[in-house]
Design an enzyme around this catalytic site. Structure first.
Site, short mmCIF file in Angstrom:
data_model
loop_
_atom_site.label_atom_id
_atom_site.label_comp_id
_atom_site.label_asym_id
_atom_site.label_seq_id
_atom_site.Cartn_x
_atom_site.Cartn_y
_atom_site.Cartn_z
N TYR A 53 -4.30 8.69 -6.20
CA TYR A 53 -3.51 7.69 -5.85
C TYR A 53 -3.93 7.45 -4.22
O TYR A 53 -4.05 6.35 -3.90
CB TYR A 53 -2.18 8.25 -5.57
CG TYR A 53 -0.96 7.31 -5.26
CD1 TYR A 53 -0.78 6.30 -6.07
CD2 TYR A 53 -0.59 7.41 -4.06
CE1 TYR A 53 0.05 5.48 -5.72
CE2 TYR A 53 0.54 6.53 -3.46
CZ TYR A 53 0.83 5.63 -4.22
OH TYR A 53 1.75 4.74 -4.00
N LYS A 107 -5.21 3.82 -2.77
CA LYS A 107 -4.61 3.06 -1.46
C LYS A 107 -5.34 3.28 -0.25
O LYS A 107 -5.28 2.05 0.33
CB LYS A 107 -3.27 3.90 -1.30
CG LYS A 107 -2.32 3.98 -2.48
CD LYS A 107 -1.74 2.52 -2.65
CE LYS A 107 -0.70 2.23 -3.61
NZ LYS A 107 -0.21 0.85 -3.99
N SER A 138 0.70 -1.31 -0.05
CA SER A 138 -0.04 -0.15 -0.06
C SER A 138 1.01 1.15 0.11
O SER A 138 1.73 1.30 -0.85
CB SER A 138 -0.85 0.00 1.28
OG SER A 138 -1.78 1.15 1.16
#
Length: 280
Positions: free
Chosen positions: A148, A152, A134
């Site tokens: 992003y 995650k 992660s």
């Protein structure tokens, strides 16, 4: 004891370091990537304990073919390392809808595709370890990283639930949350800059892009050390559910934990009794 590692994104960055160190330690490695010839080159050529296969995270058929080849070659898969990912940078308003979908497709559905294919093998073995890379951005929101960070955070939730699903079959999970490491995430092959322009963000976007580009290759974290730590975790009978990697990440996660506790306290008066019916 020798294990079979199945590693995505093994052609560059952290994936190369994990694959190399696993091979050096005597493990069997299934190293995957969209360009197998680059993976072979990065790992120093063909080796007895190495199987290089084509894998596009967004194509479940290639995942099935890679897993089938791994089992045919080595008989099992002990450790899945979901490593491959990319980075769509930008403020939320300047990241296009298509870019956002691509980010989720690769970083979320990608490891899900591979894991869904590997799980039947691990369930039959009644053993296995799923290790998903992660990011600190999966725990702490960051400016210029809306797409992003979204991907995650999704990975974090998926892995947290997945561990409960698979624990009865002897399968363990670890979510890895690195801070800033020299993993090649910021090279052009992995990073996509905003394609839209919004005047209010133009000046700060230009500054952010310059700052991120200047950081590439200068991050404090050493990917070889991270790879070594992950191999140690893979040897543990009860690996950690989370592994926060890097001093910067540890400091940031500690601050986030304190912030969450403070927010819980601030919510206590209004939030605690919301389930009760005062009229009753």
């Amino acid at each position: 004891m020798s294990k079979v590692f199945f590693i995505t994104g093994a052609g560059r960055g952290l994936g190369v370091d994990i694959a190399r160190q696993a091979l050096d330690a005597g493990h069997q490695v299934v190293a995957t990537g969209r360009r197998p010839e680059n993976v072979v080159k990065a790992l120093g050529g063909e080796q007895d304990n190495l199987l290089v296969t084509d894998l596009d995270l967004t194509d479940p058929d290639t995942a099935e073919a890679a897993v089938r080849a791994a089992v045919e070659r080595f008989g099992r898969i002990d450790v899945l390392v979901n490593n491959a990912a990319n980075f769509f940078a930008g403020y939320f308003e300047v990241v296009s809808q298509q870019q956002l979908r691509q980010q989720i497709e690769t970083n979320v559905f990608g490891p899900m595709n591979v894991t869904r294919t590997v799980l039947p093998v691990m369930r039959e073995q009644r053993a296995g370890h799923i290790m998903t890379i992660s990011s600190l951005a999966g725990l702490v929101g960051q400016e210029f990283c809306a797409a992003y960070t979204t991907s995650k955070f999704a990975v974090e939730g998926w892995m947290e639930a997945l561990r409960l699903d698979v624990a009865p079959f002897g399968i363990r999970t670890t979510t890895v949350e690195p801070g800033f490491f020299r993993t090649e995430l910021l090279v052009d092959a992995s990073t996509t800059w905003p394609e839209r322009t919004v005047d209010d963000y133009a000046e700060s976007t230009a500054a952010q892009i310059e700052g991120w580009k200047s950081m590439n290759g200068r991050q404090a974290g050493d990917p070889a050390k991270l790879a070594a730590a992950l191999l140690k975790i893979a040897e543990q009978d009860e690996p950690p559910v989370r592994f926060v990697a890097g001093a910067d990440a540890i400091t940031a996660v500690e601050a986030k934990a304190e912030e969450l506790l403070a927010q819980v306290e601030a919510s206590r008066v209004l939030g605690w009794d919301l389930a009760h019916d005062d009229a009753a």
